[in-house]
Motif scaffolding. Structure first.
Motif, PDB file in Angstrom:
ATOM      1  N   THR A   1       0.828  -1.205   0.000  1.00 10.81           N
ATOM      2  CA  THR A   1       0.000   0.000   0.000  1.00 10.81           C
ATOM      3  C   THR A   1       0.860   1.252   0.000  1.00 10.81           C
ATOM      4  N   ARG A   2       1.935   1.241   0.764  1.00  8.87           N
ATOM      5  CA  ARG A   2       2.829   2.397   0.804  1.00  8.87           C
ATOM      6  C   ARG A   2       3.514   2.612  -0.545  1.00  8.87           C
ATOM      7  N   ARG A   3       3.868   1.526  -1.197  1.00  9.22           N
ATOM      8  CA  ARG A   3       4.477   1.636  -2.520  1.00  9.22           C
ATOM      9  C   ARG A   3       3.490   2.222  -3.526  1.00  9.22           C
ATOM     10  N   LEU A   4       2.243   1.795  -3.440  1.00  7.98           N
ATOM     11  CA  LEU A   4       1.226   2.317  -4.348  1.00  7.98           C
ATOM     12  C   LEU A   4       0.994   3.808  -4.126  1.00  7.98           C
ATOM     13  N   ALA A   5       0.855   4.231  -2.873  1.00  5.70           N
ATOM     14  CA  ALA A   5       0.617   5.643  -2.572  1.00  5.70           C
ATOM     15  C   ALA A   5       1.771   6.521  -3.045  1.00  5.70           C
ATOM     16  N   LYS A   6       2.976   6.012  -2.903  1.00  6.26           N
ATOM     17  CA  LYS A   6       4.157   6.771  -3.319  1.00  6.26           C
ATOM     18  C   LYS A   6       4.295   6.839  -4.833  1.00  6.26           C
ATOM     19  N   SER A   7       3.771   5.840  -5.535  1.00  8.53           N
ATOM     20  CA  SER A   7       3.987   5.725  -6.976  1.00  8.53           C
ATOM     21  C   SER A   7       3.333   6.832  -7.785  1.00  8.53           C
ATOM     22  N   ILE A   8       2.294   7.485  -7.247  1.00  6.39           N
ATOM     23  CA  ILE A   8       1.604   8.494  -8.050  1.00  6.39           C
ATOM     24  C   ILE A   8       2.357   9.827  -8.083  1.00  6.39           C
ATOM     25  N   GLY A   9       3.350  10.016  -7.208  1.00 11.94           N
ATOM     26  CA  GLY A   9       4.147  11.238  -7.222  1.00 11.94           C
ATOM     27  C   GLY A   9       3.429  12.421  -6.598  1.00 11.94           C
ATOM     28  N   ASP A  10       3.969  13.632  -6.868  1.00 13.14           N
ATOM     29  CA  ASP A  10       3.438  14.848  -6.253  1.00 13.14           C
ATOM     30  C   ASP A  10       3.081  15.940  -7.254  1.00 13.14           C
TER      31      ASP A  10
ATOM     32  N   CYS B   1      -8.986   3.878   0.216  1.00  9.28           N
ATOM     33  CA  CYS B   1      -9.063   4.494   1.539  1.00  9.28           C
ATOM     34  C   CYS B   1      -7.732   4.399   2.275  1.00  9.28           C
ATOM     35  N   ALA B   2      -7.111   3.221   2.236  1.00 12.38           N
ATOM     36  CA  ALA B   2      -5.847   3.031   2.947  1.00 12.38           C
ATOM     37  C   ALA B   2      -4.761   3.947   2.390  1.00 12.38           C
ATOM     38  N   ALA B   3      -4.662   4.034   1.071  1.00  7.65           N
ATOM     39  CA  ALA B   3      -3.634   4.867   0.447  1.00  7.65           C
ATOM     40  C   ALA B   3      -3.935   6.347   0.636  1.00  7.65           C
ATOM     41  N   ALA B   4      -5.201   6.752   0.527  1.00  8.25           N
ATOM     42  CA  ALA B   4      -5.567   8.157   0.723  1.00  8.25           C
ATOM     43  C   ALA B   4      -5.237   8.611   2.137  1.00  8.25           C
ATOM     44  N   ARG B   5      -5.435   7.743   3.107  1.00  5.41           N
ATOM     45  CA  ARG B   5      -5.096   8.095   4.488  1.00  5.41           C
ATOM     46  C   ARG B   5      -3.593   8.260   4.653  1.00  5.41           C
ATOM     47  N   LEU B   6      -2.812   7.456   3.936  1.00  7.90           N
ATOM     48  CA  LEU B   6      -1.354   7.641   3.954  1.00  7.90           C
ATOM     49  C   LEU B   6      -0.971   9.002   3.390  1.00  7.90           C
ATOM     50  N   LEU B   7      -1.785   9.491   2.452  1.00  9.24           N
ATOM     51  CA  LEU B   7      -1.540  10.812   1.853  1.00  9.24           C
ATOM     52  C   LEU B   7      -2.168  11.936   2.663  1.00  9.24           C
TER      53      LEU B   7
END
Length: 266
Positions: free
Chosen positions: A114-123, A175-181
């Motif tokens: 999940t952390r890898r996925l959230a990071k993959s979209i960039g900024d 939801c899990a990834a959005a919360r990481l963001l």
């Protein structure tokens, strides 16, 4: 758009039930853009013991199964009128504060995948809406829609590793990834009028994230767009367990079969 809904869930047991309770979240929410014109729940083989609103303002009916019965049927019929708000639900309400929607659950606990996925979209995004749409697209790219590969107890890390799942898995991962963001996020259960058929196999699920200046915004991850007037919101929660249409327990030996018939049409 005026939607007509007919939804029946039947539980058939191979042995008489000694005691059973079902929490039923099958009454659509009144909100801006969604008006419940009529709604009726009929129960055969059980009765409503009490009704209440939970911490998410979901209407919950607590239904007992009649002792000694081998079948219970819960049938919902009604009409709901919706307008298209481009997925924007607006300001937060309910008893749970916004920070509550940043916490993980057993089903949405983020791990390495999940952390890898959230990071993959960039900024590099123009705004938060674009960022979350990119996240939604990344979820579907990572986990293809396919039935039969996961179940109601599949957590986000397992679904990501499997690489296949359904709307429930997509919503949990979002939801899990959005919360990481650092976005509050919640799971939504409800109905969707399909463009190619009236008869459906199950209810639908999507996610909502809270964006400053807009409020709650919906993302149907499985279909790749925000909910419109074809969607009927029933319940919200941190995950499927808090927003599931029907959940419960029973005492007695034997197994059960569930049969769902559902029609959503204009």
């Amino acid at each position: 758009m005026l939607l007509n809904i007919n939804h029946e869930t039947r539980y058939i047991y191979d042995a008489p039930v000694q005691y059973g309770l079902q929490q039923v979240r099958l009454r659509p929410k009144e909100r801006a853009g969604q008006t419940v014109k009529s709604w009726n729940i009929e129960i055969d083989g059980g009765k409503v013991e009490l009704s209440f609103e939970d911490q998410h303002c979901n209407h919950v009916d607590l239904i007992s199964i009649e002792q000694g019965h081998k079948e219970i049927s819960i049938k919902c019929t009604g009409e709901v009128e919706n307008s298209d708000g481009s997925g924007i639900m607006g300001s937060h309400s309910g008893f749970a504060p916004l920070w509550y929607f940043k916490q993980a659950t057993d089903l949405t606990k983020p791990g390495q995948e999940t952390r890898r996925l959230a990071k993959s979209i960039g900024d590099d995004f123009e705004n938060d809406i674009a960022r979350l749409h990119a996240l939604s697209a990344a979820v579907v790219e990572k986990v293809a829609y396919r039935t039969g590969q996961t179940d109601a107890e599949t957590d986000v890390e397992t679904a990501l590793k499997t690489g296949e799942g359904v709307c429930q898995d997509h919503s949990h991962i979002f939801c899990a990834a959005a919360r990481l963001l650092d976005f509050p996020a919640r799971y939504v259960s409800g109905y969707l009028m399909m463009s190619d058929r009236v008869d459906q196999d199950a209810t639908h699920a999507w996610a909502e994230a809270y964006i400053d200046g807009l409020g709650w915004v919906g993302f149907d991850v499985s279909n790749g767009y925000s909910p419109d007037e074809r969607y009927v919101r029933i319940a919200t929660g941190l995950d499927y367990r808090e927003a599931s249409p029907i959940s419960g327990l029973r005492f007695g030996a034997g197994s059960e079969d569930m049969i769902v018939t559902l029609q959503v049409q204009q």
